[in-house]
Structure formats: structure tokens, C-alpha cells
Motif scaffolding. Structure first.
Motif, PDB file in Angstrom:
ATOM      1  N   ARG A 325      53.241 -52.858  66.345  1.00  0.00           N
ATOM      2  CA  ARG A 325      53.920 -53.225  65.106  1.00  0.00           C
ATOM      3  C   ARG A 325      53.785 -54.734  64.893  1.00  0.00           C
ATOM      4  NH1 ARG A 325      59.479 -49.589  65.788  1.00  0.00           N
ATOM      5  NH2 ARG A 325      58.442 -47.546  65.670  1.00  0.00           N
ATOM      6  N   LEU A 326      52.767 -55.105  64.176  1.00  0.00           N
ATOM      7  CA  LEU A 326      52.495 -56.514  63.917  1.00  0.00           C
ATOM      8  C   LEU A 326      53.012 -56.914  62.543  1.00  0.00           C
ATOM      9  CD1 LEU A 326      48.818 -56.793  65.230  1.00  0.00           C
ATOM     10  CD2 LEU A 326      50.959 -57.139  66.491  1.00  0.00           C
ATOM     11  N   ALA A 334      47.288 -63.477  59.452  1.00  0.00           N
ATOM     12  CA  ALA A 334      47.912 -64.293  60.489  1.00  0.00           C
ATOM     13  C   ALA A 334      49.371 -63.884  60.598  1.00  0.00           C
ATOM     14  CB  ALA A 334      47.801 -65.768  60.124  1.00  0.00           C
ATOM     15  N   PRO A 335      50.055 -64.214  61.712  1.00  0.00           N
ATOM     16  CA  PRO A 335      51.490 -63.894  61.790  1.00  0.00           C
ATOM     17  C   PRO A 335      52.233 -64.397  60.562  1.00  0.00           C
ATOM     18  CG  PRO A 335      50.691 -64.624  63.923  1.00  0.00           C
ATOM     19  CD  PRO A 335      49.556 -64.814  62.958  1.00  0.00           C
ATOM     20  N   ALA A 336      53.128 -63.573  60.038  1.00  0.00           N
ATOM     21  CA  ALA A 336      53.756 -63.842  58.742  1.00  0.00           C
ATOM     22  C   ALA A 336      54.487 -65.170  58.701  1.00  0.00           C
ATOM     23  CB  ALA A 336      54.706 -62.694  58.395  1.00  0.00           C
ATOM     24  N   GLU A 337      55.134 -65.558  59.808  1.00  0.00           N
ATOM     25  CA  GLU A 337      55.874 -66.821  59.826  1.00  0.00           C
ATOM     26  C   GLU A 337      54.944 -68.022  59.939  1.00  0.00           C
ATOM     27  OE1 GLU A 337      59.173 -67.207  59.344  1.00  0.00           O
ATOM     28  OE2 GLU A 337      59.146 -65.051  58.923  1.00  0.00           O
ATOM     29  N   LEU A 338      53.766 -67.817  60.473  1.00  0.00           N
ATOM     30  CA  LEU A 338      52.808 -68.916  60.633  1.00  0.00           C
ATOM     31  C   LEU A 338      51.985 -69.143  59.370  1.00  0.00           C
ATOM     32  CD1 LEU A 338      51.285 -70.990  62.380  1.00  0.00           C
ATOM     33  CD2 LEU A 338      49.853 -69.104  63.218  1.00  0.00           C
ATOM     34  N   ALA A 339      51.703 -68.088  58.647  1.00  0.00           N
ATOM     35  CA  ALA A 339      50.770 -68.159  57.518  1.00  0.00           C
ATOM     36  C   ALA A 339      51.066 -69.279  56.520  1.00  0.00           C
ATOM     37  CB  ALA A 339      50.697 -66.804  56.814  1.00  0.00           C
ATOM     38  N   PRO A 354      53.810 -78.381  63.646  1.00  0.00           N
ATOM     39  CA  PRO A 354      53.798 -77.838  65.015  1.00  0.00           C
ATOM     40  C   PRO A 354      54.535 -76.510  65.081  1.00  0.00           C
ATOM     41  CG  PRO A 354      54.290 -80.181  65.047  1.00  0.00           C
ATOM     42  CD  PRO A 354      54.305 -79.765  63.597  1.00  0.00           C
ATOM     43  N   HIS A 355      53.981 -75.561  65.801  1.00  0.00           N
ATOM     44  CA  HIS A 355      54.571 -74.227  65.845  1.00  0.00           C
ATOM     45  C   HIS A 355      54.400 -73.625  67.225  1.00  0.00           C
ATOM     46  CE1 HIS A 355      50.315 -73.743  64.740  1.00  0.00           C
ATOM     47  NE2 HIS A 355      50.371 -72.638  65.444  1.00  0.00           N
ATOM     48  N   GLY A 356      55.234 -72.634  67.510  1.00  0.00           N
ATOM     49  CA  GLY A 356      55.197 -72.004  68.820  1.00  0.00           C
ATOM     50  C   GLY A 356      55.574 -70.544  68.757  1.00  0.00           C
ATOM     51  N   HIS A 357      56.344 -70.109  69.749  1.00  0.00           N
ATOM     52  CA  HIS A 357      56.582 -68.673  69.927  1.00  0.00           C
ATOM     53  C   HIS A 357      57.288 -68.038  68.748  1.00  0.00           C
ATOM     54  CE1 HIS A 357      60.994 -68.515  71.044  1.00  0.00           C
ATOM     55  NE2 HIS A 357      60.769 -69.817  70.984  1.00  0.00           N
ATOM     56  N   ARG A 358      58.151 -68.760  68.077  1.00  0.00           N
ATOM     57  CA  ARG A 358      58.903 -68.143  66.981  1.00  0.00           C
ATOM     58  C   ARG A 358      57.984 -67.807  65.807  1.00  0.00           C
ATOM     59  NH1 ARG A 358      64.092 -67.828  68.234  1.00  0.00           N
ATOM     60  NH2 ARG A 358      64.974 -69.338  69.686  1.00  0.00           N
ATOM     61  N   GLU A 359      57.113 -68.717  65.452  1.00  0.00           N
ATOM     62  CA  GLU A 359      56.177 -68.462  64.361  1.00  0.00           C
ATOM     63  C   GLU A 359      55.116 -67.438  64.747  1.00  0.00           C
ATOM     64  OE1 GLU A 359      57.975 -72.477  63.803  1.00  0.00           O
ATOM     65  OE2 GLU A 359      56.997 -71.451  65.482  1.00  0.00           O
ATOM     66  N   LEU A 360      54.889 -67.267  66.046  1.00  0.00           N
ATOM     67  CA  LEU A 360      53.843 -66.361  66.533  1.00  0.00           C
ATOM     68  C   LEU A 360      54.378 -64.980  66.909  1.00  0.00           C
ATOM     69  CD1 LEU A 360      52.013 -68.959  68.803  1.00  0.00           C
ATOM     70  CD2 LEU A 360      51.166 -68.051  66.633  1.00  0.00           C
ATOM     71  N   SER A 361      55.684 -64.773  66.784  1.00  0.00           N
ATOM     72  CA  SER A 361      56.262 -63.503  67.205  1.00  0.00           C
ATOM     73  C   SER A 361      56.014 -62.414  66.168  1.00  0.00           C
ATOM     74  CB  SER A 361      57.762 -63.660  67.438  1.00  0.00           C
ATOM     75  OG  SER A 361      58.417 -63.997  66.234  1.00  0.00           O
ATOM     76  N   HIS A 362      56.182 -61.175  66.606  1.00  0.00           N
ATOM     77  CA  HIS A 362      55.971 -59.991  65.766  1.00  0.00           C
ATOM     78  C   HIS A 362      57.147 -59.037  65.933  1.00  0.00           C
ATOM     79  CE1 HIS A 362      51.774 -60.909  64.711  1.00  0.00           C
ATOM     80  NE2 HIS A 362      51.709 -61.426  65.919  1.00  0.00           N
TER      81      HIS A 362
END
Length: 463
Positions: A325-326, A334-339, A354-362
Motif C-alpha cells: 500500500r504505497l 514519488a511519495p505523496a508527501e515528498l512530491a 531537506p526531508h527524511g522518513h516522514r516525507e518518505l513514509s507510506h
């Protein structure tokens, strides 16, 4: 977070490239067992495919700190931090030694064909988050295997899935049939067989990024040699040419990147290539003599070329993640929060927050797309971005939320990103960034920037 069913299982990292190997180094630093699965025959197989191309980042910017700590006890020292490695240098002098230190934690010739939750397809909710991941792989000898994991970090990149020539995002009509005359990589013109393919011939280069710059500059260099006399480039752009087309020039904080754009401009200025703007390829037709003619969506047909180099970017292969479930952006994949942070319509690599785990989570807990794959179709990625991504992600997997949330990264500004650089050059490039064309969508036209002064044709102006 770990559950009883995942205790003792490794974190699977897909891809033994620079970001995947860095992820493994961070996992070891945190006391988490990594297992890196690489489809190619060696670590850094994708990087080795462009070993002849030089990065526009220095050694100081392409070595991960955790990886360097892992290498230090072996006597490894980072090459001169102010020099620019080629892809081959990066693979031989850093990535391969790192893979060797990781030992049996890296498995090559192991292609991931599917990832899911054990006993749960993507429909099932019950106890989903407590189940381990199941990773299906196929080995080089055809043998299949299931591997169970506590978490999955997909650092497989996008190298294996280049975008096509077609302006619609689909292959142009006839593109597949003309595959023997088309390449989707920057050719290695130091290879005698490859050199002979392009020397003295007319080659279309489709694309507007750093890879296209590199190909144009290499073709121009070939044209200046005795065996390459008559080599010509035809640069196909879907948009117009403006002052920003060639990147940041001397204002670029990555000097090699700026020089790369100016080298491409020089290839056109010096008459080694013509530029065709506003051309969206619809079909590639083969003439009776075997040469290829490009046809635009508006029906215009260009004079035939001998070869075509398609450098229109890359896209992520999401097929083996279909049971997860992405949460992906509908445009960039791209991950929705990162896009929104990497949208190429608004950002270069230097303006990405700068971004990390929160923007890359699914929605699927403990699965992350990192590195170039996390950027989907956005072409603005730098290695140091990926290193900071995996540091944050691994901290999150280790339960260190404070460290995972403390994302700090300073990136070079200006110019274009996402490709590799050309070469070290002691000369100061010409900084003339005269705009050709206007800010509006241009009419398709053949522009010869480098004609002699008496015949020079430029169409500067505005809307």
C-alpha cells in the motif's frame, strides 16, 4: 516497529548502488541486520553502466559518512575530496570496497520480483502491520526464493526504466522497431566499436537535461578528431531555448555542472549540432536506406539521421511493489508527501527542502522508497540527498525519532540536476547566456546558434 513475528529478521535493501549500500552501513551502525539484494552481477552494476561519464559532484559529496566509518578500519581513504570521479572511479574506489566489507550481507544476481506482507495481499487489513514482509526473488540461475524481512528499503533506482522518445510519455510509433539504431544511455565514445557507430554520422539527441548535455558535448569532441570528421548532432527539444536551458553556468555552485551546460551550448554555437525546438516526437520512421526520420505530433518530418540517443529521463519500476500500500503522487510517482518538495516545475536540486522518513513514509508501515527511486520521475536528485534520506529512515526504524526528525542538508543551488558531469577542465568556459527564443511556447524551428557571424540566426525576444 518490531513485533514478535519480525524479531531477528533482516531489513531488506533492494539495490546495491550508492544509496542502497549507504543504507546498509547505517543499519549496521544502528545494530540492525541488513540484507542487500542486487539484480546485477556486481555491486553498483547500474553505476558501472555509465562508468565512462564523470560526475558533476566531487568526492567530498558522494561518500556517505556511515559508509566511510565502516571502511576506515580497512585503511581505506577517500580520494582527493576536490576531484570529480567518473562512474567507474566511484564504483571501483568506493562502492566495490564498501560491498566487500559488507560481505555476505550483499547478494548479487538476485532480482526482486515481488514484495508483500506474509499471508496478506494488499486487500487484507487484519493484523497487517504485525506481519513480516515477504520478498520474492529470482536468482541468476533461475532459482526462486522467499526472504522474510522486518522492513524494506527500496533503493533500486530508475536506471533500468528509461523514458521513451515519444512526446506523450509512450514509445513513439516505430520506436521499438528501430531499436537497433536507438540508445537510451550516453554512449561511451572511447570504446572503439561505439565510436565507429557515431563517427562521421548524424545523430539526434532527444532530451534537455545533463545527460543530453553530456552526449552533445561528447559528439562535438568526436567531430573535432580526425576519425570523427563529419560527425553532427541534431538536438531535439520539446520546449524552446532560453537563458536557463544550459543551466547555471559560472553561477552554479557545482562548477562541473555549470561547465557541462556551457559545453553543450558550445557544441551548438560552434556548429557541431543544430537545435530543433518545440518538437514532440510522435513517430520514428525508417527510410529505404535504413536511416531514421523523426516525425512530430504536428506532422513535421526532420531529415533522416543515422542514430538516435534518447535521454528523456527515467521512471520508477513499481511493478514488484504492487501488493504493498504505497502513497504515491499521481504525477511524479514519488511519495505523496515528498512530491511537492521536488516538483521539477518549481525546484532544482538546490531548492529542495531537506526531508527524511516522514516525507518518505507510506500507508504501508516500514517500507520506504529512497534514492533516485524516491523522486519518481523528477530529475533533480543528488547523492547527498539520498545519504541523508537513509540516515533518517534507519534512525526511524531503530526507534530514534528525534534523530530521524532532525534532517539537515545544505545543497548546491542553481542549474539542473539528475545527470552526470562531463570532465574536469582547467579552462574557464564562456559565460554568455544569451537567450534564444522567448518565454512563450515557441513555434517548432531549426535553430543554428553557432553559424558564422554573417549568417548567425538568433531569435531573441519575449511574449
Amino acid at each position: 516497529m518490531m513485533s514478535e513475528s519480525t524479531t531477528g529478521l533482516p531489513t531488506v535493501v533492494i539495490g546495491a548502488g550508492p544509496i542502497g549500500l549507504a543504507a546498509a552501513a547505517h543499519l549496521i551502525e544502528r545494530g540492525i541486520e541488513p540484507l542487500v539484494l542486487e539484480a546485477g552481477p556486481t555491486a553498483a552494476s547500474a553505476v558501472r553502466d555509465w562508468s565512462h561519464v564523470r560526475l558533476f559532484s566531487t568526492w567530498a559529496e558522494v561518500v556517505d559518512p556511515a559508509a566511510e566509518k565502516l571502511l576506515a578500519p580497512t585503511g581505506w581513504t577517500r580520494p582527493d575530496p576536490d576531484t570529480y570521479p567518473s562512474g567507474g572511479d566511484w564504483a571501483d574506489n568506493y562502492l566495490q570496497p564498501l560491498a566487500e566489507i559488507l560481505g555476505d550481507k550483499v547478494r548479487t544476481g538476485t532480482r526482486v520480483t515481488g514484495v508483500s506482507r506474509s499471508g496478506r495481499d494488499r486487500i487484507v487489513d487484519a493484523d497487517r502491520a504485525t506481519q513480516p514482509f515477504v520478498v520474492h526473488v529470482t536468482h541468476a540461475d533461475g532459482r526462486e526464493e522467499r526472504i522474510f524481512a522486518r522492513a524494506v528499503i527500496d533503493a533500486s533506482g530508475t536506471w533500468a526504466t528509461p523514458s521513451p522518445a515519444g512526446g506523450s510519455g509512450l514509445p513513439a510509433l516505430g520506436e521499438r522497431a528501430a531499436a537497433d539504431r536507438i540508445t537510451y544511455r550516453v554512449p561511451d565514445l572511447d570504446d572503439p566499436a561505439v565510436r565507429a557507430r557515431y563517427a562521421g554520422r548524424r545523430t539526434a539527441v532527444i532530451g534537455s537535461g545533463a545527460s543530453a548535455f553530456t552526449a552533445l558535448a561528447h559528439l562535438a569532441d568526436l567531430a573535432k578528431t580526425e576519425d570523427g570528421a563529419g560527425t553532427r548532432g541534431l538536438w531535439i527539444l520539446r520546449r524552446g531555448i532560453s537563458g536557463s536551458t544550459f543551466g547555471g553556468g559560472e553561477a552554479d555552485q557545482l562548477p562541473a555542472r555549470g561547465a557541462l551546460g556551457l559545453a553543450a551550448k558550445a557544441a551548438v554555437d560552434d556548429g557541431h549540432a543544430d537545435a530543433v525546438t518545440g518538437f514532440r516526437t510522435d513517430a520514428i520512421e525508417r527510410d529505404t536506406d535504413g536511416r531514421l526520420a523523426l516525425v512530430a505530433e504536428d506532422g513535421r518530418r526532420l531529415d533522416a539521421v543515422d542514430e538516435v540517443i534518447v535521454l528523456t529521463g527515467f521512471r520508477p519500476d513499481l511493478t514488484f511493489l504492487d501488493e504493498l500500500r504505497l502513497g504515491l503522487d499521481e504525477r511524479l510517482q514519488a511519495p505523496a508527501e515528498l512530491a511537492p518538495l521536488i516538483d521539477p516545475n518549481q525546484h532544482s536540486c538546490g531548492t529542495v527542502y531537506p526531508h527524511g522518513h516522514r516525507e518518505l513514509s507510506h500507508p504501508e508501515q516500514d517500507v520506504y522508497l529512497v534514492g533516485m527511486k524516491s523522486y519518481g520521475r523528477a530529475p533533480t536528485f543528488l547523492a547527498m540527498t539520498g545519504y541523508e534520506q537513509v540516515r533518517s529512515v534507519v534512525a526511524a526504524l531503530a526507534g530514534d525519532t528525534d534523530s530521524a526528525d532532525r534532517v539537515e542538508l545544505t545543497l548546491p543551488e542553481t542549474g539542473v540536476c539528475g545527470g552526470a558531469g562531463l570532465f574536469d577542465t582547467p579552462d574557464t568556459p564562456d559565460t554568455d547566456q544569451e537567450a534564444v527564443g522567448g518565454c512563450c511556447t515557441p513555434a517548432p524551428a531549426l535553430i543554428q546558434l553557432g553559424a558564422p557571424a554573417t549568417a548567425r540566426t538568433t531569435a531573441s525576444g519575449g511574449c
